[in-house]
Write a protein that holds these residues in place. Structure first.
Motif, PDB file in Angstrom:
ATOM      1  N   ARG A 184     -17.488  -0.414  23.103  1.00 47.04           N
ATOM      2  CA  ARG A 184     -17.018   0.297  24.285  1.00 47.04           C
ATOM      3  C   ARG A 184     -17.133   1.799  24.033  1.00 47.04           C
ATOM      4  NH1 ARG A 184     -17.958  -4.248  25.788  1.00 47.04           N
ATOM      5  NH2 ARG A 184     -16.350  -5.868  25.920  1.00 47.04           N
ATOM      6  N   ARG A 185     -17.414   2.536  25.077  1.00 46.36           N
ATOM      7  CA  ARG A 185     -17.611   3.985  24.988  1.00 46.36           C
ATOM      8  C   ARG A 185     -16.541   4.693  25.802  1.00 46.36           C
ATOM      9  NH1 ARG A 185     -23.093   6.869  27.289  1.00 46.36           N
ATOM     10  NH2 ARG A 185     -22.343   9.010  27.258  1.00 46.36           N
ATOM     11  N   CYS A 186     -15.872   5.673  25.204  1.00 43.43           N
ATOM     12  CA  CYS A 186     -14.914   6.486  25.931  1.00 43.43           C
ATOM     13  C   CYS A 186     -15.690   7.330  26.938  1.00 43.43           C
ATOM     14  CB  CYS A 186     -14.133   7.372  24.968  1.00 43.43           C
ATOM     15  SG  CYS A 186     -12.988   8.501  25.787  1.00 43.43           S
ATOM     16  N   ALA A 187     -15.301   7.242  28.198  1.00 44.76           N
ATOM     17  CA  ALA A 187     -15.998   7.978  29.250  1.00 44.76           C
ATOM     18  C   ALA A 187     -15.636   9.459  29.264  1.00 44.76           C
ATOM     19  CB  ALA A 187     -15.697   7.354  30.611  1.00 44.76           C
ATOM     20  N   GLN A 188     -14.655   9.843  28.481  1.00 44.01           N
ATOM     21  CA  GLN A 188     -14.234  11.247  28.445  1.00 44.01           C
ATOM     22  C   GLN A 188     -14.854  11.998  27.271  1.00 44.01           C
ATOM     23  OE1 GLN A 188     -10.138  11.792  29.351  1.00 44.01           O
ATOM     24  NE2 GLN A 188     -10.082  13.885  28.607  1.00 44.01           N
ATOM     25  N   CYS A 189     -14.811  11.423  26.065  1.00 46.71           N
ATOM     26  CA  CYS A 189     -15.293  12.156  24.887  1.00 46.71           C
ATOM     27  C   CYS A 189     -16.484  11.499  24.199  1.00 46.71           C
ATOM     28  CB  CYS A 189     -14.162  12.353  23.878  1.00 46.71           C
ATOM     29  SG  CYS A 189     -13.682  10.862  22.981  1.00 46.71           S
ATOM     30  N   GLY A 190     -16.893  10.298  24.627  1.00 41.84           N
ATOM     31  CA  GLY A 190     -18.048   9.632  24.046  1.00 41.84           C
ATOM     32  C   GLY A 190     -17.761   8.774  22.825  1.00 41.84           C
ATOM     33  N   VAL A 193     -10.349   5.947  30.264  1.00 45.65           N
ATOM     34  CA  VAL A 193     -11.469   5.189  30.831  1.00 45.65           C
ATOM     35  C   VAL A 193     -12.529   4.897  29.774  1.00 45.65           C
ATOM     36  CG1 VAL A 193     -13.251   5.154  32.626  1.00 45.65           C
ATOM     37  CG2 VAL A 193     -11.056   6.270  33.076  1.00 45.65           C
ATOM     38  N   ILE A 194     -12.958   3.628  29.739  1.00 44.76           N
ATOM     39  CA  ILE A 194     -14.063   3.233  28.874  1.00 44.76           C
ATOM     40  C   ILE A 194     -15.188   2.664  29.721  1.00 44.76           C
ATOM     41  CG2 ILE A 194     -12.694   2.760  26.801  1.00 44.76           C
ATOM     42  CD1 ILE A 194     -12.943  -0.272  27.555  1.00 44.76           C
ATOM     43  N   ARG A 195     -16.353   2.627  29.127  1.00 39.80           N
ATOM     44  CA  ARG A 195     -17.520   1.977  29.726  1.00 39.80           C
ATOM     45  C   ARG A 195     -18.085   1.039  28.680  1.00 39.80           C
ATOM     46  NH1 ARG A 195     -23.061   2.052  29.934  1.00 39.80           N
ATOM     47  NH2 ARG A 195     -24.026   1.943  31.970  1.00 39.80           N
ATOM     48  N   SER A 196     -18.616  -0.087  29.117  1.00 43.72           N
ATOM     49  CA  SER A 196     -19.290  -0.971  28.173  1.00 43.72           C
ATOM     50  C   SER A 196     -20.425  -0.202  27.509  1.00 43.72           C
ATOM     51  CB  SER A 196     -19.848  -2.199  28.881  1.00 43.72           C
ATOM     52  OG  SER A 196     -20.590  -2.983  27.966  1.00 43.72           O
ATOM     53  N   GLY A 216     -27.519  -3.563  29.202  1.00 43.89           N
ATOM     54  CA  GLY A 216     -27.488  -4.257  30.477  1.00 43.89           C
ATOM     55  C   GLY A 216     -26.142  -4.285  31.176  1.00 43.89           C
ATOM     56  N   GLU A 217     -25.113  -3.680  30.585  1.00 42.78           N
ATOM     57  CA  GLU A 217     -23.786  -3.663  31.206  1.00 42.78           C
ATOM     58  C   GLU A 217     -23.432  -2.233  31.612  1.00 42.78           C
ATOM     59  OE1 GLU A 217     -20.885  -5.436  28.622  1.00 42.78           O
ATOM     60  OE2 GLU A 217     -21.939  -7.353  28.577  1.00 42.78           O
ATOM     61  N   GLY A 218     -22.872  -2.077  32.806  1.00 42.15           N
ATOM     62  CA  GLY A 218     -22.513  -0.752  33.288  1.00 42.15           C
ATOM     63  C   GLY A 218     -21.094  -0.645  33.805  1.00 42.15           C
ATOM     64  N   TRP A 219     -20.241  -1.613  33.476  1.00 42.53           N
ATOM     65  CA  TRP A 219     -18.875  -1.622  34.000  1.00 42.53           C
ATOM     66  C   TRP A 219     -17.980  -0.618  33.268  1.00 42.53           C
ATOM     67  CZ3 TRP A 219     -15.375  -2.748  30.277  1.00 42.53           C
ATOM     68  CH2 TRP A 219     -15.775  -3.546  29.212  1.00 42.53           C
ATOM     69  N   ALA A 270     -17.140  -2.368  38.567  1.00 42.19           N
ATOM     70  CA  ALA A 270     -18.463  -2.905  38.290  1.00 42.19           C
ATOM     71  C   ALA A 270     -19.451  -1.817  37.879  1.00 42.19           C
ATOM     72  CB  ALA A 270     -19.000  -3.662  39.498  1.00 42.19           C
ATOM     73  N   SER A 271     -19.203  -0.586  38.319  1.00 37.39           N
ATOM     74  CA  SER A 271     -20.079   0.530  37.979  1.00 37.39           C
ATOM     75  C   SER A 271     -19.298   1.826  38.113  1.00 37.39           C
ATOM     76  CB  SER A 271     -21.308   0.550  38.889  1.00 37.39           C
ATOM     77  OG  SER A 271     -20.919   0.780  40.228  1.00 37.39           O
ATOM     78  N   GLY A 272     -19.952   2.911  37.759  1.00 37.02           N
ATOM     79  CA  GLY A 272     -19.340   4.226  37.848  1.00 37.02           C
ATOM     80  C   GLY A 272     -20.415   5.278  37.746  1.00 37.02           C
TER      81      GLY A 272
END
Length: 116
Positions: free
Chosen positions: A32-38, A62-65, A69-72, A83-85
């Motif tokens: 999982r990737r932190c959407a704020q700091c990476g 907030v995290i992103r997969s 192939g995943e973008g949630w 489902a996306s962002g």
């Protein structure tokens, strides 16, 4: 500049694997990737559960997969999944040839019995 929703689309991921697992010689199931700091951390099914620990310790909700192939996205503060962002700085996932679980050479033979 960080958005008020905990997403900074300009920040690249911290690497191709879980920061803490790589530092300690551990392994992970999914990333999982932190959407704020990476920050890249391992999922809650992984032994370390480092993505959730990072969100808790940093206040980055907030995290992103970080799986191919995943973008949630998921928001820990609201417990909402999306489902996306917005697009984030590349790369969007770990390398496709990196195995799951990973990384190669550190996953125990009985890994399925150890998932959390």
């Amino acid at each position: 500049m960080t958005s008020p929703h905990g997403i900074d689309p300009s920040v690249p991921p911290s690497g191709t694997g879980c920061v803490e697992c790589d530092a300690g010689g551990g392994w992970w199931f999914h990333l999982r990737r932190c959407a704020q700091c990476g920050h890249v951390g391992c999922c809650d099914d992984s032994p370390g559960k480092h993505a959730t620990a990072h969100a808790r310790d940093s206040g980055h909700p907030v995290i992103r997969s970080f799986e191919p192939g995943e973008g949630w996205f998921y928001d820990y503060e609201t417990s909402e999944a999306y489902a996306s962002g917005p697009p984030l700085a590349p790369p969007e996932s770990h390398p496709a040839d990196q195995p799951t679980p990973g990384p190669a050479g550190r996953v125990p033979e009985d890994w399925a019995d150890r998932l959390g």
